[in-house]
Design an enzyme around this catalytic site. Structure first.
Site, short mmCIF file in Angstrom:
data_model
loop_
_atom_site.label_atom_id
_atom_site.label_comp_id
_atom_site.label_asym_id
_atom_site.label_seq_id
_atom_site.Cartn_x
_atom_site.Cartn_y
_atom_site.Cartn_z
N GLY A 128 7.02 -8.98 3.15
CA GLY A 128 6.27 -10.15 2.73
C GLY A 128 4.86 -10.23 3.30
O GLY A 128 4.17 -11.23 3.10
N LYS A 151 5.95 1.29 11.88
CA LYS A 151 6.73 0.10 11.46
C LYS A 151 8.13 0.06 12.09
O LYS A 151 8.83 -0.93 11.94
CB LYS A 151 6.89 0.11 9.93
N GLY A 208 2.49 -8.84 2.09
CA GLY A 208 1.68 -9.03 0.88
C GLY A 208 2.14 -10.22 0.06
O GLY A 208 1.64 -10.45 -1.05
N SER A 264 0.81 -1.22 0.00
CA SER A 264 0.00 0.00 0.00
C SER A 264 0.84 1.27 0.00
O SER A 264 0.42 2.29 -0.55
CB SER A 264 -0.93 -0.01 1.22
N THR A 265 2.04 1.25 0.58
CA THR A 265 2.88 2.46 0.58
C THR A 265 3.42 2.74 -0.81
O THR A 265 3.60 3.91 -1.21
CB THR A 265 4.04 2.29 1.58
N ALA A 277 7.79 -1.78 3.88
CA ALA A 277 8.24 -2.85 4.78
C ALA A 277 7.19 -3.03 5.86
O ALA A 277 6.35 -2.14 6.09
CB ALA A 277 9.58 -2.49 5.40
N GLU A 312 10.64 -9.02 -4.58
CA GLU A 312 11.11 -7.77 -3.97
C GLU A 312 12.59 -7.84 -3.63
O GLU A 312 13.35 -6.89 -3.86
CB GLU A 312 10.31 -7.47 -2.70
C1 A5P Z 1 4.74 -7.10 0.12
O1 A5P Z 1 4.88 -8.45 0.15
C2 A5P Z 1 5.44 -6.52 1.29
O2 A5P Z 1 6.77 -6.85 1.38
C3 A5P Z 1 5.25 -5.04 1.42
O3 A5P Z 1 6.30 -4.31 0.88
C4 A5P Z 1 5.14 -4.74 2.85
O4 A5P Z 1 4.23 -5.67 3.38
C5 A5P Z 1 4.69 -3.33 3.13
O5 A5P Z 1 3.36 -3.21 2.76
P1 A5P Z 1 2.51 -1.93 3.08
O6 A5P Z 1 3.17 -0.79 2.38
O7 A5P Z 1 1.16 -2.25 2.53
O8 A5P Z 1 2.50 -1.75 4.56
#
Ligand code: A5P
Length: 260
Positions: free
Chosen positions: A104, A130, A106, A33-34, A91, A112
């Site tokens: 991870g 975070k 997501g 989402s970021t 992250a 990545e």
């Molecule tokens: C995806 O698998 C992840 O590594 C994302 O980069 C991580 O979970 C950060 O996600 P958000 O930006 O949604 O918090």
């Protein structure tokens, strides 16, 4: 926009403003989402300067974000653009000041990590919930869902058992889908375990190495000694920059971020 979205957005704009500094740069585009705000900031920068960027995505989601930014954002594959200038990614938890990170949430950590490793500079963007000062993956810590591990489908039970018996995890359950019966399947056709330990990981590098030695384990969500710098955004839009192992400083918001 939620309060954590305001922090994510502020961090994304600050990172793009500081690290995407010329036309034609080759960029790794993370997932989550970021990163939606990272791509928004890249598109705004490209529009204001007339610049274009070559972008290597890290997931199905990130590929769609890049494609929607054409022609300013040109989609490229890691196989054809494997020397990148900068990779910007989110992250799930980031240790300050080492910048060792958990990723991870997501399920995208395998691509990545490959894309991040191809970049001269890996930049993390996150809302400031975070950041942690102790070890990663502490029970009850910022990221309470366990360390994401991508595994070959045929080996998921084998790896889960070894992570518990040999590496001291309390559990390593298969990540199940909430909207489909069965497990989450990654963009690479694999499965995910979320490994939980009874205490924080004090030596993330050693844990990562031990996990990667397990046959059937494709990639971990531990990103150790990879990030050069992290941008943390607070709910009020204030951004802090932390350099790996070193200085921490406030970053003035770029004009484009402040305008929203
Ligand atoms: C995806 O698998 C992840 O590594 C994302 O980069 C991580 O979970 C950060 O996600 P958000 O930006 O949604 O918090």
């Amino acid at each position: 926009m939620s309060s954590s979205d305001a922090g994510k957005r502020a961090a994304a704009y600050a990172a793009v403003s500081a690290h995407v500094t010329r036309d034609g740069m080759r960029l790794g585009i993370g997932s989550g989402s970021t990163v939606v705000f990272v791509v928004e900031a890249l598109r705004a920068l490209a529009a204001s300067r007339g610049w274009r960027f070559v972008c290597v995505p890290t997931s199905f989601q990130s590929r769609a974000l890049v494609s929607a930014g054409a022609p300013a954002l040109a989609l490229a594959e890691l196989s054809e653009a494997f020397e990148l200038d900068v990779c910007i990614d989110g992250a799930d938890e980031v240790c300050v000041p080492s910048l060792a990170a958990v990723k991870g949430g997501g399920g995208c950590q395998a691509q990545e990590k490959a894309v991040a490793s191809a970049a001269a500079e890996f930049v993390i963007v996150a809302d400031d919930r975070k950041r942690v000062r102790g070890g990663l993956c502490a029970p009850g810590g910022a990221w309470g869902r366990g360390l994401p591990l991508e595994v070959l489908p045929a080996a998921h039970a084998l790896v889960a058992r070894r992570v518990v018996r040999e590496l001291g995890a309390a559990a390593a359950p298969l990540r199940m889908s909430r909207d489909k019966a069965g497990p989450v399947v990654t963009d690479n056709g694999n499965l995910l375990l979320d490994a939980r330990w009874p205490a924080a990981l004090d030596d993330a590098a050693a844990t990562d190495a031990a996990l990667l030695a397990l046959p059937g384990l494709v990639e971990t969500g531990l990103f150790v000694r990879m990030a050069a710098v992290a941008y943390f955004g607070a709910d009020d839009g204030a951004v802090t920059r932390v350099r790996a192992g070193g200085a921490e400083e406030a970053v003035p918001p770029p004009a484009a971020a402040a305008a929203h």
